[in-house]
Design an enzyme around this catalytic site. Structure first.
Site, PDB file in Angstrom:
ATOM      1  N   ARG A   1       7.855   3.541  67.107  1.00 17.31           N
ATOM      2  CA  ARG A   1       8.226   4.770  68.064  1.00 17.31           C
ATOM      3  C   ARG A   1       6.577   5.133  68.214  1.00 17.31           C
ATOM      4  O   ARG A   1       6.638   6.193  67.754  1.00 17.31           O
ATOM      5  CB  ARG A   1       8.857   6.312  67.976  1.00 17.31           C
ATOM      6  CG  ARG A   1      10.384   5.666  68.668  1.00 17.31           C
ATOM      7  CD  ARG A   1      11.148   5.500  69.872  1.00 17.31           C
ATOM      8  NE  ARG A   1      11.129   3.423  70.301  1.00 17.31           N
ATOM      9  CZ  ARG A   1      11.404   3.409  71.332  1.00 17.31           C
ATOM     10  NH1 ARG A   1      12.865   4.797  72.023  1.00 17.31           N
ATOM     11  NH2 ARG A   1      11.858   2.536  71.536  1.00 17.31           N
TER      12      ARG A   1
ATOM     13  N   ASP B   1      22.262  16.038  81.453  1.00 16.76           N
ATOM     14  CA  ASP B   1      22.539  14.653  80.499  1.00 16.76           C
ATOM     15  C   ASP B   1      23.080  14.800  79.471  1.00 16.76           C
ATOM     16  O   ASP B   1      22.681  15.215  78.411  1.00 16.76           O
ATOM     17  CB  ASP B   1      20.837  13.721  80.253  1.00 16.76           C
ATOM     18  CG  ASP B   1      21.361  12.872  79.108  1.00 16.76           C
ATOM     19  OD1 ASP B   1      21.928  12.193  78.947  1.00 16.76           O
ATOM     20  OD2 ASP B   1      20.806  12.031  79.480  1.00 16.76           O
TER      21      ASP B   1
ATOM     22  N   LYS C   1      27.101   7.563  71.816  1.00 17.10           N
ATOM     23  CA  LYS C   1      26.947   8.865  71.208  1.00 17.10           C
ATOM     24  C   LYS C   1      28.073   9.378  70.628  1.00 17.10           C
ATOM     25  O   LYS C   1      28.873   9.424  70.053  1.00 17.10           O
ATOM     26  CB  LYS C   1      25.751   8.988  72.129  1.00 17.10           C
ATOM     27  CG  LYS C   1      24.765   8.370  73.254  1.00 17.10           C
ATOM     28  CD  LYS C   1      23.752   7.587  71.896  1.00 17.10           C
ATOM     29  CE  LYS C   1      23.618   6.671  72.874  1.00 17.10           C
ATOM     30  NZ  LYS C   1      22.548   6.966  73.988  1.00 17.10           N
TER      31      LYS C   1
ATOM     32  N   TYR D   1      44.854  -3.176  86.901  1.00  9.77           N
ATOM     33  CA  TYR D   1      43.717  -2.496  87.867  1.00  9.77           C
ATOM     34  C   TYR D   1      43.518  -1.920  87.830  1.00  9.77           C
ATOM     35  O   TYR D   1      42.133  -1.211  88.053  1.00  9.77           O
ATOM     36  CB  TYR D   1      43.434  -3.736  89.215  1.00  9.77           C
ATOM     37  CG  TYR D   1      42.201  -4.305  89.623  1.00  9.77           C
ATOM     38  CD1 TYR D   1      41.431  -4.674  88.762  1.00  9.77           C
ATOM     39  CD2 TYR D   1      42.073  -2.909  90.219  1.00  9.77           C
ATOM     40  CE1 TYR D   1      40.186  -4.966  89.447  1.00  9.77           C
ATOM     41  CE2 TYR D   1      41.082  -3.017  91.240  1.00  9.77           C
ATOM     42  CZ  TYR D   1      39.822  -4.176  90.071  1.00  9.77           C
ATOM     43  OH  TYR D   1      38.392  -4.193  90.807  1.00  9.77           O
TER      44      TYR D   1
ATOM     45  N   PHE E   1       7.918  -3.296  72.682  1.00  8.99           N
ATOM     46  CA  PHE E   1       8.547  -3.525  71.553  1.00  8.99           C
ATOM     47  C   PHE E   1       9.991  -4.427  71.182  1.00  8.99           C
ATOM     48  O   PHE E   1       9.816  -4.187  69.757  1.00  8.99           O
ATOM     49  CB  PHE E   1       9.333  -2.061  71.310  1.00  8.99           C
ATOM     50  CG  PHE E   1       9.834  -1.046  71.961  1.00  8.99           C
ATOM     51  CD1 PHE E   1       9.634  -0.604  73.258  1.00  8.99           C
ATOM     52  CD2 PHE E   1      11.519  -1.075  72.119  1.00  8.99           C
ATOM     53  CE1 PHE E   1      11.015  -0.100  74.278  1.00  8.99           C
ATOM     54  CE2 PHE E   1      12.428  -0.764  72.947  1.00  8.99           C
ATOM     55  CZ  PHE E   1      12.134  -0.043  73.892  1.00  8.99           C
TER      56      PHE E   1
ATOM     57  N   PHE F   1      13.435  10.411  79.543  1.00  6.89           N
ATOM     58  CA  PHE F   1      14.535   9.570  78.792  1.00  6.89           C
ATOM     59  C   PHE F   1      14.639   8.352  79.710  1.00  6.89           C
ATOM     60  O   PHE F   1      14.224   8.079  80.787  1.00  6.89           O
ATOM     61  CB  PHE F   1      15.916   9.621  78.586  1.00  6.89           C
ATOM     62  CG  PHE F   1      16.689   8.259  77.933  1.00  6.89           C
ATOM     63  CD1 PHE F   1      16.557   8.674  75.626  1.00  6.89           C
ATOM     64  CD2 PHE F   1      17.581   7.649  78.398  1.00  6.89           C
ATOM     65  CE1 PHE F   1      16.537   6.997  75.234  1.00  6.89           C
ATOM     66  CE2 PHE F   1      17.347   6.545  77.429  1.00  6.89           C
ATOM     67  CZ  PHE F   1      17.488   6.524  75.881  1.00  6.89           C
ATOM     68  N   THR F   2      14.632   6.892  78.809  1.00  7.38           N
ATOM     69  CA  THR F   2      13.960   5.839  79.269  1.00  7.38           C
ATOM     70  C   THR F   2      14.847   5.254  80.699  1.00  7.38           C
ATOM     71  O   THR F   2      13.955   5.151  81.627  1.00  7.38           O
ATOM     72  CB  THR F   2      14.116   4.561  78.435  1.00  7.38           C
ATOM     73  OG1 THR F   2      15.887   4.509  76.895  1.00  7.38           O
ATOM     74  CG2 THR F   2      13.272   4.700  76.925  1.00  7.38           C
TER      75      THR F   2
END
Ligand SMILES: *Cc1c(COP(=O)(O)O)cnc(C)c1O
Length: 461
Positions: free
Chosen positions: A385, A218, A261, A75, A452, A127-128
């Site tokens: 998109r 980012d 990513k 832990y 979407f 970015f979203t």
């Protein structure tokens, strides 16, 4: 005609295979109809080549899988955490690390910790999840990217650059004390994976420091960005991607990261910074939302895989292959004059559906239809998109009608071979030849949020 190219191949060989289901056109026609002509609603097992996203879809190496067995699932104080911390210091250069379950966990904590209600947050395009967390923390997002980024046909080697005049104007108008920070995303996902130059990052940093404004990177695909700098920016041609990557990070004070990513894993992320007080706050907050500060919502084995992925992702042959694979695909399409967003980015190519299906009006969802047609033709899955993704104007209730009506084809790392790419490109080219036969769609179900993902359609007969 293009010159005959020198052959190249993947810098890896295959040890474990995951069979894919081969389906018939008839089968796929039925599957897409059942999915309401929405590629998000297809079952993954019905997809042959999945180019929906590069997020968490990476193939791990034997070195990473071996590391998974070395997970220290204590832990507190897992040894995998300390290894990850060492590697973040070594490859990114930040002093302090807080792991999170994925990128948005990092964004949430940084936004909540730094942004004061009513403050502005600058960024090179949104970015979203990043913008949403900034807004949830009471911030107001302001886009300061160069104008070229919004034009699919504009050619610029660093189309993701911050417009320094826009940033300076914002500082003058609002006052530096009312700006929480500037987020630099490199490369810029929503602009099609377009990179930011080192020169630009240095200038952003200098301007921000003059006004005592924090710079947040980012860093999600920063290794791809470093590769573009090596290829395109004067003075960097003889530096390694690892050196460029670390120098780029040095012009920021903190970073949020989605390991799903660049870092060649299926889950993971972190927030890193140089300021001890900020670190203390983040380290305290992580125990509320993610888990103890030495695991942040991850298993020990996931941290190990991410630390090892970091080492592999920065190897020259790995990162150059990654970006070249995308370029290879875009070259196949450009040879046949298929309308795409130019130049190719680091992680995806975008079909320009507005030109591809120029006989289908935007209100009949040309990009949505193109993504569905591509699936029916060959089992290749991409995503819309365009007008569907853009949602509705909350005041008028009408569709937002974006300039860009695109289908995104995104490349998972190390998953597909050149032959898969050839098949996918061939299918796009065949569709283009018979494009005039395509019919538009009518929306028959529309959910209120992020439509979407779940909207359903029928073909207009
Ligand atoms: C994916 C992504 C994020 C969010 O990361 P998650 O791991 O999906 O939460 C943030 N910024 C960029 C540029 C991304 O592509």
């Amino acid at each position: 005609m293009m010159e005959k190219r020198k052959p190249w191949a993947e810098p890896y060989k295959i040890k474990v295979v995951e069979p894919v289901k081969m389906t018939t056109r008839e089968y796929r026609e039925k599957a897409i109809e059942e999915a309401g002509y929405n590629t998000f609603l297809l079952r993954s097992e019905d997809v042959y080549i999945d180019l929906l996203t590069d997020s968490g879809t990476n193939a791990m190496s034997d070195y990473q899988w071996a590391g998974m067995m070395l997970g220290d699932e204590a832990y507190a104080g897992s040894k995998n955490y300390y290894y990850l911390e060492d590697n973040v210091r070594k490859y990114y250069g930040y002093k302090y690390l807080v792991p999170t379950h994925q990128g948005r966990g990092a964004e949430h904590m940084l936004s909540q910790t730094v942004i004061k209600k009513g403050q502005f947050v600058a960024g090179n395009m949104y970015f979203t999840t990043t913008r949403l967390h900034q807004e949830l923390a009471g911030g107001k997002f302001v886009d300061v990217i160069i104008d070229e980024a919004h034009d699919p046909d504009a050619i610029h080697p660093f189309k993701g650059n911050v417009d320094l005049d826009k940033f300076e104007k914002l500082i003058k108008e609002k006052g530096a004390e009312n700006i929480a920070y500037i987020t630099v995303g490199a490369p810029v996902n929503m602009a099609g994976g377009q990179p930011v130059s080192m020169e630009n990052m240095k200038q952003v940093h200098a301007l921000a420091k003059k006004h005592n404004i924090m710079v947040v990177l980012d860093a999600t695909r920063n290794m791809e960005n470093a590769y573009f700098i090596q290829q395109r920016e004067k003075g960097y041609e003889n530096k390694t991607v690892a050196e460029i990557h670390k120098e780029f990070c040095s012009y920021s004070d903190a970073a949020t990261m989605s390991g799903k990513k660049d870092l060649l894993v299926n889950i993971g992320g972190f927030v890193a910074c140089n300021d001890y007080d900020l670190f203390q706050k983040l380290r305290n907050m992580v125990v509320v939302y993610e888990g103890l500060h030495t695991y942040g919502g991850l298993a020990g084995r996931d941290m190990e895989a991410m630390a090892r992925g970091m080492e592999e992702a920065l190897q020259e042959e790995n990162i150059s292959f990654r970006v070249k694979q995308v370029k290879y695909f875009s070259d196949l399409l450009e040879e046949e004059n298929i309308p795409i967003v130019k130049p190719a980015g680091g992680h995806a190519i975008f079909l320009n559906a507005r030109k591809f299906y120029d006989h289908i009006p935007q209100d009949e969802f040309p990009a949505q239809k193109l993504a569905a047609d591509l699936y029916v033709d060959s089992g290749v899955r991409g995503m819309e998109r365009g007008i569907v993704s853009a949602g509705r104007n909350p005041e008028t209730g009408d569709h937002n009608r974006p300039k860009l009506e695109l289908v995104r084809l995104t490349f998972p790392r190390r998953v597909y071979t050149q032959a898969h790419l050839d098949v996918a490109a061939y299918s796009v080219i065949e569709l283009y030849k018979k494009r005039h036969q395509a019919k538009g769609l009518r929306m028959v179900y529309e959910p209120p949020y992020l439509r979407f993902f779940q909207a359903r359609f029928e073909v207009i007969k």
